[in-house]
Motif scaffolding. Structure first.
Motif, PDB file in Angstrom:
ATOM      1  N   THR A  24       0.839  -1.199   0.000  1.00  0.00           N
ATOM      2  CA  THR A  24       0.000   0.000   0.000  1.00  0.00           C
ATOM      3  C   THR A  24       0.877   1.253   0.000  1.00  0.00           C
ATOM      4  O   THR A  24       0.666   2.184  -0.791  1.00  0.00           O
ATOM      5  CB  THR A  24      -0.920   0.006   1.243  1.00  0.00           C
ATOM      6  OG1 THR A  24      -1.690  -1.195   1.219  1.00  0.00           O
ATOM      7  CG2 THR A  24      -1.830   1.195   1.264  1.00  0.00           C
ATOM      8  N   ALA A  25       1.869   1.269   0.902  1.00  0.00           N
ATOM      9  CA  ALA A  25       2.757   2.437   0.974  1.00  0.00           C
ATOM     10  C   ALA A  25       3.456   2.640  -0.373  1.00  0.00           C
ATOM     11  O   ALA A  25       3.512   3.756  -0.905  1.00  0.00           O
ATOM     12  CB  ALA A  25       3.793   2.223   2.076  1.00  0.00           C
ATOM     13  N   LEU A  26       3.938   1.544  -0.927  1.00  0.00           N
ATOM     14  CA  LEU A  26       4.685   1.601  -2.182  1.00  0.00           C
ATOM     15  C   LEU A  26       3.824   2.140  -3.330  1.00  0.00           C
ATOM     16  O   LEU A  26       4.258   3.003  -4.104  1.00  0.00           O
ATOM     17  CB  LEU A  26       5.185   0.186  -2.502  1.00  0.00           C
ATOM     18  CG  LEU A  26       5.910  -0.018  -3.816  1.00  0.00           C
ATOM     19  CD1 LEU A  26       7.244   0.730  -3.802  1.00  0.00           C
ATOM     20  CD2 LEU A  26       6.165  -1.505  -4.071  1.00  0.00           C
ATOM     21  N   MET A  27       2.610   1.629  -3.444  1.00  0.00           N
ATOM     22  CA  MET A  27       1.755   2.063  -4.552  1.00  0.00           C
ATOM     23  C   MET A  27       1.393   3.547  -4.404  1.00  0.00           C
ATOM     24  O   MET A  27       1.339   4.279  -5.387  1.00  0.00           O
ATOM     25  CB  MET A  27       0.490   1.203  -4.619  1.00  0.00           C
ATOM     26  CG  MET A  27       0.773  -0.173  -5.163  1.00  0.00           C
ATOM     27  SD  MET A  27       1.668  -0.039  -6.734  1.00  0.00           S
ATOM     28  CE  MET A  27       1.875  -1.707  -7.188  1.00  0.00           C
ATOM     29  N   ASN A  28       1.166   3.971  -3.168  1.00  0.00           N
ATOM     30  CA  ASN A  28       0.916   5.394  -2.942  1.00  0.00           C
ATOM     31  C   ASN A  28       2.124   6.216  -3.372  1.00  0.00           C
ATOM     32  O   ASN A  28       1.999   7.234  -4.057  1.00  0.00           O
ATOM     33  CB  ASN A  28       0.621   5.649  -1.455  1.00  0.00           C
ATOM     34  CG  ASN A  28      -0.855   5.452  -1.121  1.00  0.00           C
ATOM     35  OD1 ASN A  28      -1.695   6.274  -1.493  1.00  0.00           O
ATOM     36  ND2 ASN A  28      -1.180   4.367  -0.449  1.00  0.00           N
ATOM     37  N   TYR A  29       3.299   5.759  -2.966  1.00  0.00           N
ATOM     38  CA  TYR A  29       4.528   6.472  -3.289  1.00  0.00           C
ATOM     39  C   TYR A  29       4.724   6.569  -4.807  1.00  0.00           C
ATOM     40  O   TYR A  29       4.950   7.645  -5.360  1.00  0.00           O
ATOM     41  CB  TYR A  29       5.710   5.748  -2.627  1.00  0.00           C
ATOM     42  CG  TYR A  29       7.062   6.256  -3.045  1.00  0.00           C
ATOM     43  CD1 TYR A  29       7.651   7.344  -2.402  1.00  0.00           C
ATOM     44  CD2 TYR A  29       7.757   5.656  -4.096  1.00  0.00           C
ATOM     45  CE1 TYR A  29       8.895   7.816  -2.799  1.00  0.00           C
ATOM     46  CE2 TYR A  29       9.003   6.128  -4.499  1.00  0.00           C
ATOM     47  CZ  TYR A  29       9.568   7.207  -3.852  1.00  0.00           C
ATOM     48  OH  TYR A  29      10.796   7.678  -4.246  1.00  0.00           O
ATOM     49  N   VAL A  40       1.905  11.583   1.221  1.00  0.00           N
ATOM     50  CA  VAL A  40       1.709  12.004   2.617  1.00  0.00           C
ATOM     51  C   VAL A  40       1.698  10.760   3.508  1.00  0.00           C
ATOM     52  O   VAL A  40       1.130   9.734   3.132  1.00  0.00           O
ATOM     53  CB  VAL A  40       0.338  12.725   2.754  1.00  0.00           C
ATOM     54  CG1 VAL A  40       0.092  13.171   4.193  1.00  0.00           C
ATOM     55  CG2 VAL A  40       0.246  13.899   1.773  1.00  0.00           C
ATOM     56  N   VAL A  41       2.317  10.852   4.674  1.00  0.00           N
ATOM     57  CA  VAL A  41       2.201   9.759   5.649  1.00  0.00           C
ATOM     58  C   VAL A  41       1.458  10.290   6.872  1.00  0.00           C
ATOM     59  O   VAL A  41       1.804  11.348   7.417  1.00  0.00           O
ATOM     60  CB  VAL A  41       3.586   9.209   6.055  1.00  0.00           C
ATOM     61  CG1 VAL A  41       3.460   8.254   7.239  1.00  0.00           C
ATOM     62  CG2 VAL A  41       4.225   8.480   4.875  1.00  0.00           C
ATOM     63  N   LEU A  68      11.224   4.825   0.815  1.00  0.00           N
ATOM     64  CA  LEU A  68       9.985   5.484   0.383  1.00  0.00           C
ATOM     65  C   LEU A  68       9.873   6.805   1.151  1.00  0.00           C
ATOM     66  O   LEU A  68       9.296   6.862   2.237  1.00  0.00           O
ATOM     67  CB  LEU A  68       8.777   4.578   0.650  1.00  0.00           C
ATOM     68  CG  LEU A  68       8.830   3.189   0.015  1.00  0.00           C
ATOM     69  CD1 LEU A  68       7.603   2.362   0.385  1.00  0.00           C
ATOM     70  CD2 LEU A  68       8.935   3.310  -1.511  1.00  0.00           C
ATOM     71  N   LYS A  69      10.465   7.815   0.595  1.00  0.00           N
ATOM     72  CA  LYS A  69      10.523   9.097   1.305  1.00  0.00           C
ATOM     73  C   LYS A  69       9.211   9.852   1.140  1.00  0.00           C
ATOM     74  O   LYS A  69       8.698   9.959   0.036  1.00  0.00           O
ATOM     75  CB  LYS A  69      11.652   9.959   0.745  1.00  0.00           C
ATOM     76  CG  LYS A  69      13.004   9.373   0.996  1.00  0.00           C
ATOM     77  CD  LYS A  69      14.109  10.410   0.744  1.00  0.00           C
ATOM     78  CE  LYS A  69      15.473   9.796   0.939  1.00  0.00           C
ATOM     79  NZ  LYS A  69      15.837   8.806  -0.112  1.00  0.00           N
ATOM     80  N   TYR A  70       8.713  10.375   2.247  1.00  0.00           N
ATOM     81  CA  TYR A  70       7.451  11.112   2.131  1.00  0.00           C
ATOM     82  C   TYR A  70       7.677  12.606   1.978  1.00  0.00           C
ATOM     83  O   TYR A  70       8.686  13.147   2.430  1.00  0.00           O
ATOM     84  CB  TYR A  70       6.497  10.792   3.265  1.00  0.00           C
ATOM     85  CG  TYR A  70       7.042  10.874   4.673  1.00  0.00           C
ATOM     86  CD1 TYR A  70       7.426   9.730   5.360  1.00  0.00           C
ATOM     87  CD2 TYR A  70       7.125  12.091   5.346  1.00  0.00           C
ATOM     88  CE1 TYR A  70       7.875   9.788   6.665  1.00  0.00           C
ATOM     89  CE2 TYR A  70       7.567  12.157   6.652  1.00  0.00           C
ATOM     90  CZ  TYR A  70       7.954  11.005   7.308  1.00  0.00           C
ATOM     91  OH  TYR A  70       8.408  11.068   8.611  1.00  0.00           O
TER      92      TYR A  70
END
Ligand code: GLU
Length: 475
Positions: A24-29, A40-41, A68-70
């Protein structure tokens, strides 16, 4: 002007990051970066029963490790901060007051026990469980009396049963939800704190999230949150409900499955590049499978997403991708990762200078599937095997062992030039009817303690000549 894309990863710090969260985090990134938007995190730490600080920071560490830098999130000040929900209570209160003022919510005094009884009754009657609105029509006096008696309550959103909300999903297109199938859900808990359903919606709205990318397990929450967007007359974001990751048996990946948590994979020696690469390409088909984050940003096709029901976790594939990344990353970077494993497995290895280890890695990295393999692959360098003539005889028979040992002894003076030594052995061996394999197996056994392993040339390149001589000299 086109609206800036804003997506968010909104983990609840209730446990370790698992493959589903990471994807999920990756796809958002990746989506944010491709669309030149913002990633955004937001930490959804409203569950007061747990100590969430440590878990929150562990998630941020994991994101950093994954690279995965926000753009916005904890530690960053912006017009949308704070990014910890625990610090946003006053905001939620204000919007709840609006709903109270506009009579879109009502107090529900039903105890959890009572609600459970209702649920069981409905189930036994073969009806889908749904709140029966017992508290919807309480009179002002009844409400006052309950408040005077200090009976705790929650605020529920009054749904309009006739309404149908449509959402846009990036994989499935339009999805319609009929509100008649849903309960008037709670926006607060008995202790006055806010539920996930409410705070998550408020933040997506106020943080101007344009695309909500999250697991498919949130689909029914989306239906209810659509009602909240409607209650405040705000436009819905676009959604993308990501398929669940399943084990080989087709069941949702769980704590019992190896590889479930990022910690499992990290401790097992998987590189962040490989984990991201794998999680990004499952569910798509690429001819070039090995891709960096930068390549994935360019190549993923978010306009034509497969709407698969679930994704199988393929450990073999992850291993293969990891191996490819071990071969691909700059040697200096690999050195940094490998040391963590090597020092733990073979404490003596800490004496090895970086230049030598780097030299060794260049030769042997192709034998590593995971970083953890380093101990196994490199043990021979640090620990001299105690292979005897008798051991070799046991493996290949007395006669053949005798011939090969003689061959080695005869040429041992050439050991200063390992390649020449091996060529000579091959040539003389051939005359005696021996295949290369038959000669190199015992040599590898003498040098490393194993018949199988890295190529004999690699081993001889890595070991010091005097060491080779000592190990080969059985006389
Ligand atoms: N806090 C939720 C979770 O961890 C996030 C849901 C969402 O992304 O909207 O499942």
């Amino acid at each position: 002007m086109k609206k800036e894309v804003r997506v968010r990863f909104a983990p609840s710090p209730t446990g370790l990051m698992h493959l589903g969260n990471i994807r999920t985090a990756l796809m958002n990134y990746l989506f944010a970066k491709q669309k030149k938007g913002k990633f955004v995190v937001r930490i959804e730490d409203t569950d007061q029963r747990r100590n969430l600080d440590e878990a929150s920071y562990a998630i941020l560490d994991d994101l950093e490790w994954l690279n995965l830098k926000y753009d916005e999130g904890p530690g960053i000040n912006s017009k949308y901060s704070p990014y910890f929900q625990s610090k946003r209570t006053e905001i939620y209160k204000k919007y709840l007051d609006d709903l109270i003022y506009n009579e879109k919510v009502y107090r529900c005094f039903c105890t959890p026990q009572k609600l459970e009884e209702k649920r069981q009754r409905q189930l036994s009657e073969g009806k889908p469980p749904k709140y029966d609105r017992e508290c919807l029509n309480l009179s002002d006096d009844q409400i006052k009396a309950k408040i005077t008696q200090d009976i705790s309550f929650v605020w529920r959103l009054k749904l309009n049963e006739d309404q149908i909300f449509e959402i846009q999903d990036m994989a499935r297109g339009k999805i319609a939800f009929e509100m008649k199938h849903f309960s008037d859900f709670a926006l607060t808990r008995n202790d006055g704190s806010f539920t996930f359903m409410f705070s998550n919606f408020i933040d997506d709205w106020l943080m101007q999230i344009t695309h909500v990318i999250r697991g498919e397990d949130h689909l029914s929450n989306t239906a209810m949150q659509a009602a909240l967007f409607n209650a405040f007359a705000v436009n819905l974001p676009v959604f993308w409900h990501l398929p669940m990751i399943c084990n080989q048996q087709g069941k949702k990946l769980s704590k019992r499955d190896f590889g479930f948590s990022l910690d499992d994979l990290r401790n097992e020696g998987f590189l962040p590049q490989a984990i991201c690469n794998y999680l990004a390409i499952i569910g798509s088909s690429f001819t070039q499978e090995i891709q960096s984050l930068e390549e994935l940003i360019l190549n993923l096709d978010f306009e034509n997403i497969n709407s698969t029901g679930s994704i199988r976790f393929d450990f073999e594939k992850l291993n293969w991708i990891n191996h490819k990344w071990i071969e691909k990353i700059p040697i200096g970077e690999l050195l940094g990762y490998v040391k963590l494993f090597l020092y733990k497995q073979i404490p003596d290895s800490e004496n090895l200078i970086d230049e030598k280890l780097e030299y060794i890695l260049k030769i042997l990295k192709t034998d590593l599937k995971t970083l953890k393999d380093i101990g196994k692959v490199l043990k021979f360098y640090f620990i001299s095997p105690k292979t005897t003539k008798a051991d070799i005889e046991k493996e290949i028979g007395q006669d053949e062992a005798g011939i090969i040992i003689d061959l080695i002894q005869k040429n041992i003076n050439l050991i200063e030039k390992p390649n020449y030594f091996l060529e000579k052995l091959k040539k003389e061996g051939k005359q005696l009817g021996l295949k290369n394999k038959e000669i190199f197996g015992p040599i590898r056994y003498l040098l490393t303690g194993k018949f199988q392993g890295p190529s004999i040339h690699s081993i001889m390149e890595i070991l010091e000549n005097k060491d080779i001589e000592k190990r080969l000299n059985l006389m």
